[in-house]
Design a protein around this motif. Structure first.
Motif, PDB file in Angstrom:
ATOM      1  N   ARG A 262       0.872  -1.163   0.000  1.00 48.49           N
ATOM      2  CA  ARG A 262       0.000   0.000   0.000  1.00 48.49           C
ATOM      3  C   ARG A 262       0.915   1.220   0.000  1.00 48.49           C
ATOM      4  O   ARG A 262       1.836   1.304   0.809  1.00 48.49           O
ATOM      5  CB  ARG A 262      -0.904   0.021   1.243  1.00 48.49           C
ATOM      6  CG  ARG A 262      -1.812  -1.189   1.349  1.00 48.49           C
ATOM      7  CD  ARG A 262      -2.733  -1.068   2.551  1.00 48.49           C
ATOM      8  NE  ARG A 262      -3.533  -2.283   2.712  1.00 48.49           N
ATOM      9  CZ  ARG A 262      -3.195  -3.272   3.527  1.00 48.49           C
ATOM     10  NH1 ARG A 262      -2.105  -3.190   4.247  1.00 48.49           N
ATOM     11  NH2 ARG A 262      -3.959  -4.345   3.615  1.00 48.49           N
ATOM     12  N   PHE A 263       0.659   2.138  -0.924  1.00 45.24           N
ATOM     13  CA  PHE A 263       1.577   3.273  -1.017  1.00 45.24           C
ATOM     14  C   PHE A 263       0.835   4.485  -1.553  1.00 45.24           C
ATOM     15  O   PHE A 263       0.048   4.390  -2.507  1.00 45.24           O
ATOM     16  CB  PHE A 263       2.755   2.918  -1.940  1.00 45.24           C
ATOM     17  CG  PHE A 263       3.855   3.934  -1.878  1.00 45.24           C
ATOM     18  CD1 PHE A 263       4.745   3.950  -0.819  1.00 45.24           C
ATOM     19  CD2 PHE A 263       3.983   4.911  -2.867  1.00 45.24           C
ATOM     20  CE1 PHE A 263       5.750   4.898  -0.750  1.00 45.24           C
ATOM     21  CE2 PHE A 263       4.978   5.856  -2.802  1.00 45.24           C
ATOM     22  CZ  PHE A 263       5.871   5.856  -1.737  1.00 45.24           C
ATOM     23  N   ASP A 264       1.101   5.617  -0.963  1.00 50.16           N
ATOM     24  CA  ASP A 264       0.494   6.884  -1.347  1.00 50.16           C
ATOM     25  C   ASP A 264       1.563   7.735  -2.049  1.00 50.16           C
ATOM     26  O   ASP A 264       2.354   8.417  -1.399  1.00 50.16           O
ATOM     27  CB  ASP A 264      -0.042   7.586  -0.087  1.00 50.16           C
ATOM     28  CG  ASP A 264      -0.781   8.866  -0.428  1.00 50.16           C
ATOM     29  OD1 ASP A 264      -0.590   9.384  -1.545  1.00 50.16           O
ATOM     30  OD2 ASP A 264      -1.547   9.357   0.425  1.00 50.16           O
ATOM     31  N   HIS A 265       1.590   7.663  -3.391  1.00 47.42           N
ATOM     32  CA  HIS A 265       2.585   8.447  -4.129  1.00 47.42           C
ATOM     33  C   HIS A 265       2.388   9.946  -3.910  1.00 47.42           C
ATOM     34  O   HIS A 265       3.368  10.696  -3.809  1.00 47.42           O
ATOM     35  CB  HIS A 265       2.492   8.126  -5.627  1.00 47.42           C
ATOM     36  CG  HIS A 265       3.365   6.980  -6.049  1.00 47.42           C
ATOM     37  ND1 HIS A 265       2.877   5.720  -6.247  1.00 47.42           N
ATOM     38  CD2 HIS A 265       4.703   6.909  -6.301  1.00 47.42           C
ATOM     39  CE1 HIS A 265       3.870   4.910  -6.608  1.00 47.42           C
ATOM     40  NE2 HIS A 265       4.986   5.608  -6.645  1.00 47.42           N
ATOM     41  N   LYS A 266       1.158  10.371  -3.859  1.00 45.82           N
ATOM     42  CA  LYS A 266       0.869  11.803  -3.739  1.00 45.82           C
ATOM     43  C   LYS A 266       1.549  12.378  -2.493  1.00 45.82           C
ATOM     44  O   LYS A 266       2.229  13.403  -2.546  1.00 45.82           O
ATOM     45  CB  LYS A 266      -0.649  12.009  -3.668  1.00 45.82           C
ATOM     46  CG  LYS A 266      -1.065  13.466  -3.619  1.00 45.82           C
ATOM     47  CD  LYS A 266      -2.591  13.581  -3.533  1.00 45.82           C
ATOM     48  CE  LYS A 266      -3.015  15.042  -3.411  1.00 45.82           C
ATOM     49  NZ  LYS A 266      -4.490  15.145  -3.265  1.00 45.82           N
ATOM     50  N   ALA A 267       1.376  11.680  -1.369  1.00 40.52           N
ATOM     51  CA  ALA A 267       1.940  12.178  -0.107  1.00 40.52           C
ATOM     52  C   ALA A 267       3.464  12.119  -0.123  1.00 40.52           C
ATOM     53  O   ALA A 267       4.138  13.041   0.341  1.00 40.52           O
ATOM     54  CB  ALA A 267       1.398  11.358   1.055  1.00 40.52           C
ATOM     55  N   HIS A 268       4.016  11.024  -0.677  1.00 44.42           N
ATOM     56  CA  HIS A 268       5.471  10.871  -0.636  1.00 44.42           C
ATOM     57  C   HIS A 268       6.182  11.801  -1.624  1.00 44.42           C
ATOM     58  O   HIS A 268       7.285  12.279  -1.350  1.00 44.42           O
ATOM     59  CB  HIS A 268       5.853   9.410  -0.897  1.00 44.42           C
ATOM     60  CG  HIS A 268       5.622   8.518   0.279  1.00 44.42           C
ATOM     61  ND1 HIS A 268       4.377   8.041   0.599  1.00 44.42           N
ATOM     62  CD2 HIS A 268       6.467   8.056   1.233  1.00 44.42           C
ATOM     63  CE1 HIS A 268       4.464   7.285   1.688  1.00 44.42           C
ATOM     64  NE2 HIS A 268       5.718   7.287   2.102  1.00 44.42           N
ATOM     65  N   LEU A 269       5.565  12.036  -2.786  1.00 41.99           N
ATOM     66  CA  LEU A 269       6.201  12.931  -3.759  1.00 41.99           C
ATOM     67  C   LEU A 269       6.328  14.342  -3.198  1.00 41.99           C
ATOM     68  O   LEU A 269       7.285  15.065  -3.487  1.00 41.99           O
ATOM     69  CB  LEU A 269       5.414  12.930  -5.072  1.00 41.99           C
ATOM     70  CG  LEU A 269       5.718  11.741  -5.980  1.00 41.99           C
ATOM     71  CD1 LEU A 269       4.657  11.581  -7.057  1.00 41.99           C
ATOM     72  CD2 LEU A 269       7.097  11.906  -6.617  1.00 41.99           C
ATOM     73  N   ALA A 270       5.377  14.727  -2.383  1.00 42.63           N
ATOM     74  CA  ALA A 270       5.467  16.048  -1.748  1.00 42.63           C
ATOM     75  C   ALA A 270       6.671  16.104  -0.806  1.00 42.63           C
ATOM     76  O   ALA A 270       7.370  17.112  -0.732  1.00 42.63           O
ATOM     77  CB  ALA A 270       4.166  16.333  -0.995  1.00 42.63           C
ATOM     78  N   ARG A 271       6.933  14.986  -0.126  1.00 39.91           N
ATOM     79  CA  ARG A 271       8.055  14.963   0.837  1.00 39.91           C
ATOM     80  C   ARG A 271       9.413  15.013   0.137  1.00 39.91           C
ATOM     81  O   ARG A 271      10.372  15.544   0.684  1.00 39.91           O
ATOM     82  CB  ARG A 271       7.991  13.691   1.684  1.00 39.91           C
ATOM     83  CG  ARG A 271       6.884  13.706   2.716  1.00 39.91           C
ATOM     84  CD  ARG A 271       6.696  12.314   3.300  1.00 39.91           C
ATOM     85  NE  ARG A 271       5.568  12.297   4.206  1.00 39.91           N
ATOM     86  CZ  ARG A 271       5.685  12.215   5.525  1.00 39.91           C
ATOM     87  NH1 ARG A 271       6.870  12.153   6.065  1.00 39.91           N
ATOM     88  NH2 ARG A 271       4.624  12.199   6.285  1.00 39.91           N
TER      89      ARG A 271
END
Lengths: 444, 353
Positions: free
Chosen positions: B100-109
């Motif tokens: 399970r992975f949230d690209h949207k949240a991680h790309l912001a980081r």
């Protein structure tokens, strides 16, 4: 005994509106027929036929999502019927025997910061040393900035086979006793980098009582350190101190590292005072203060994609026969690999102890042919000093199996050998096994 | 006792609408088709093709978040290299992701820099994916903390089938020997993959049905410690490594077999296993006192009878056996103990001088 209705209620209470992501069920039915010895008087033991039939059932459900947390239910149990002479290790005075090997309900709650487990299980953490209890275990982890505090505790009755006798020297449990409890406090310091990098330090105590007498009373600590950002180099260790005897009872340390993708190294050291592994209520526990040390290491290397070789060498410093110490060695070499549908390997071992020693040679292979497989395993051991007038033993096993439909498989196996206690030994085994994994279950 | 629990489990299981894991869920995906390397070397932005990844909050089956430019020869970002329009069609992904992975949240980081995590990319013809290594996750303190507390399933759908290679718990080297030491501080991590039935196959000696080598004779590649003729060599192994036996076996376990073999005093028919002179020939290499000092656990295999034992007859105070305690015993046990501990009273029937 009173816990069973509680467990049952918990199983049923947990059932409504829950979903388990993985449910695994297995059943193993098998019959073995072989020879053993029994001494019934005279000058030598009699030969008897032992033929137990077993049924082993296991059901485990993981990741059961409920309103109050994530639940895991595990039950592993077996029953047996001795058709010939009774097995010596059945733990029963009847031809029928059976037990619950493992059976517990576990819940992770409060965003999985709290773990609770009730039932029959082992406690592997810290200085509890895999004590198997009928009781409970709790663990809470508390994030506190850059560290995580962990508090855990257990309590229950040390398990004994078929509930026969839990008291110390009569129990089959290595610790014996009627009540065991302990706790551990630890601080984990995770550090950014390779998975697992950081430090965990723990301290704890455990107490085992045999009715009102102390069977074991220890304090101790453990640690695990993985210091490097780009390597799996890990160092772990633990030590225990016996309070009644005011001596270190056990200590150990181990190092493990993948030096390269193909080369893995281990090193370890262990110390024990064997007398302190006895119940403090055993009078034998005050007769000896001998110590035992072992240290050494091992290397594993992947020669080809599927071939691995390893060599392990350890020295053991144990008490000498009459005085002083004896330095023994434990050497092991192995080579194994997979070649297409064939798995094969060879092992050479050498053990030298003060009382005796042996050299072992083993070769094994397994060939998968679609639904059919065959495997063979031969082990010879040659003793430094004769045992029962014999210098060695050779045993071999040949197995064949067939994968049936719907998770069923059948295996037939035959063993034969010549040993110091059995001039000729034969054993056959027939097994029907069922293994199945169910996913995304709806349990009502 | 167990019947109630069994019935409850059966009732619960009876409600299952069981689905056996379907074969298609684990089938292989078609090979990858896109040559990433020349595009990375050409400093082509990932978002040229993966623009929708910035809004992706989960890894979904059938969704690759790829939209290839069909006419790169006419696209302003591609035409410098592309004279023609290659016919590349990205096959649909059918398997469920195991993460399970949230690209949207991680790309912001990571400020939109995909290479922070994606250190290796797939190339045309690759049959397996090249996901970011787990060290990419644990380079963040939060996820290293998750690792330390074995909080795997928020990201991992399950861990079944994963081999713990190239991480902190690589089951490599002489793993059988060191696994216990590694597990003591990290049992939570072990439990992430292994429920206790797995451990119990070896570690629940008092409740298990039979030795693993008996149940699984066909598992020739497994490391079972009692392989072959263990009966003959058990005394050597026990003498060489007494603590190892005591991990699983208590004295009564040893005595149960010694009884049917007639080599313990609790048997009905007894044959003395000790050599001649065992009781009295002090100074020889077969004197019982030296043997007991050296390896008391072997004595316990037959004579562990709690406070009273066969030893007491000779070794009680004033007995012919003399003082059986090891050197420095008195330094650690004060004179008050015989008054407080019932075990001591068996021999010390009178106050110590």
């Amino acid at each position: 005994m009173r816990r069973t209705p509680l467990l049952a209620a918990l199983v049923l209470l947990a059932s409504p509106q829950v979903r388990a992501d993985t449910v695994e069920a297995s059943s193993t039915t098998f019959l073995t027929v072989g020879k053993d010895t029994r001494f019934k008087g005279g000058t030598k033991p009699d030969l008897v036929t032992v033929a137990p039939a077993f049924e082993i059932l296991s059901v485990s459900a993981r990741d059961i999502q409920t309103g109050f947390g994530e639940v895991e239910a595990v039950l592993s149990t077996w029953g047996s019927l001795d058709l010939g002479e009774r097995r010596w290790d059945s733990g029963s005075d009847s031809n029928f025997a059976g037990d619950v090997t493992t059976g517990y309900l576990q819940a992770r709650m409060i965003d999985r910061h709290l773990l609770l487990r009730v039932g029959r299980s082992s406690v592997p953490t810290g200085i509890a040393r895999m004590i198997q209890i009928d009781g409970g275990y709790a663990l809470i982890d508390l994030p506190a900035g850059p560290i995580v505090l962990k508090l855990s505790g257990y309590g229950g009755s040390p398990t004994s086979q078929r509930f026969r006798d839990r008291s110390g020297e009569k129990s089959w449990n290595p610790t014996g006793g009627t009540l065991a409890y302990g706790a551990r406090a630890a601080a984990a310091v995770p550090v950014k980098g390779f998975p697992g990098r950081g430090l965990e330090l723990g301290a704890g105590f455990n107490e085992v009582l045999d009715h009102s007498h102390t069977a074991r009373e220890e304090v101790g600590g453990d640690f695990r350190l993985q210091p490097l950002a780009t390597s799996d180099l890990a160092l772990a260790g633990f030590g225990t101190y016996s309070l009644p005897d005011r001596r270190v009872s056990e200590a150990s340390a181990a190092l493990s590292v993948s030096a390269t993708r193909k080369l893995h190294l281990t090193a370890d050291w262990r110390f024990a005072e064997p007398s302190l592994l006895l119940s403090r209520y055993s009078i034998l526990s005050v007769f000896s203060a001998s110590t035992w040390n072992e240290f050494g290491g091992g290397v594993r290397y992947a020669f080809l994609r599927t071939v691995t070789g390893g060599f392990d060498a350890h020295a053991r410093i144990e008490p000498g026969l009459t005085s002083g110490t004896h330095t023994g060695v434990d050497l092991a070499f192995n080579l194994d690999g997979t070649f297409g549908r064939t798995t094969a390997g060879a092992e050479v071992s050498y053990l030298d102890s003060v009382v005796n020693g042996y050299t072992g040679l083993r070769v094994f292979a397994r060939r998968d042919l679609g639904r059919v497989f065959v495997s063979g395993d031969v082990l010879g051991q040659f003793f430094r000093k004769q045992i029962n007038g014999q210098g060695g033993a050779v045993t071999g096993t040949l197995s064949g199996g067939y994968t049936l439909t719907h998770g069923f498989s059948a295996v037939i196996s035959g063993s034969a050998g010549m040993t110091p206690y059995l001039e000729q030994t034969f054993e056959v085994m027939a097994k029907l096994a069922y293994n199945q994994t169910y996913r995304v279950q709806e349990v009502r | 006792m167990n019947r109630t629990l069994l019935i409850a489990a059966v009732l619960a299981a009876a409600g299952c609408s069981a689905k056996i894991q379907r074969p298609e869920e684990t089938r292989a995906e078609p090979p990858y088709v896109f040559p990433h390397l020349p595009h990375v070397e050409g400093d082509v932005a990932c978002t040229n093709c993966h623009s929708s990844i910035f809004g992706a909050t989960s890894l979904d089956r059938n969704v690759r978040h790829v939209e290839l430019i069909t006419t790169p020869s006419r696209d302003k970002n591609c035409k410098d290299c592309h004279d023609s329009d290659p016919d590349i069609r990205v096959p649909a992904r059918t398997s469920a992701f195991r993460l399970r992975f949230d690209h949207k949240a991680h790309l912001a980081r990571v400020k939109g820099d995909c290479k922070v995590c994606h250190v290796k990319l797939t190339e045309a013809g690759d049959k397996t994916a090249s996901p970011p290594p787990m060290s990419a996750c644990t380079s963040c303190h939060n996820h290293q903390s998750d690792f330390a507390t074995a909080r795997c399933t928020p990201c991992h759908v399950d861990l079944k089938g994963y081999l713990p290679v190239n991480n902190a718990f690589s089951h490599q080297g002489d793993w059988m020997r060191v696994h216990g030491q590694m597990a003591k501080p990290s049992a939570q991590s072990c439990a992430a993959c292994h429920d206790q039935t797995y451990c119990a196959e070896c570690h629940a000696a008092q409740t298990t049905a039979a030795l693993p080598k008996v149940i699984f004779p066909e598992a020739v590649d497994k490391s079972f410690i009692h392989r072959g003729d263990f009966v003959s060599r058990h005394q050597i192994e026990a003498s060489a490594n007494p603590a190892s036996c005591r991990t699983c076996h208590g004295s009564a376990f040893c005595n149960a077999c010694h009884t049917v073999q007639g080599v313990t005093s609790s048997a009905i028919n007894v044959r003395d296993p000790h050599p001649k002179g065992w009781a009295t020939e002090k100074g020889t290499n077969h004197f019982h006192g030296d043997a007991a000092r050296r390896d008391i656990l072997s004595c316990a295999g037959c004579h562990d009878n709690g406070a009273s034992s066969t030893c007491v007859g000779c070794h009680q105070m004033g007995g012919v056996g003399g003082n059986p305690h090891p050197r420095a015993f008195l330094r650690r046990h004060d004179g008050e103990e015989p008054h407080n501990k019932p075990m001591c009273n068996i021999c010390h029937t009178h106050p110590l001088p």
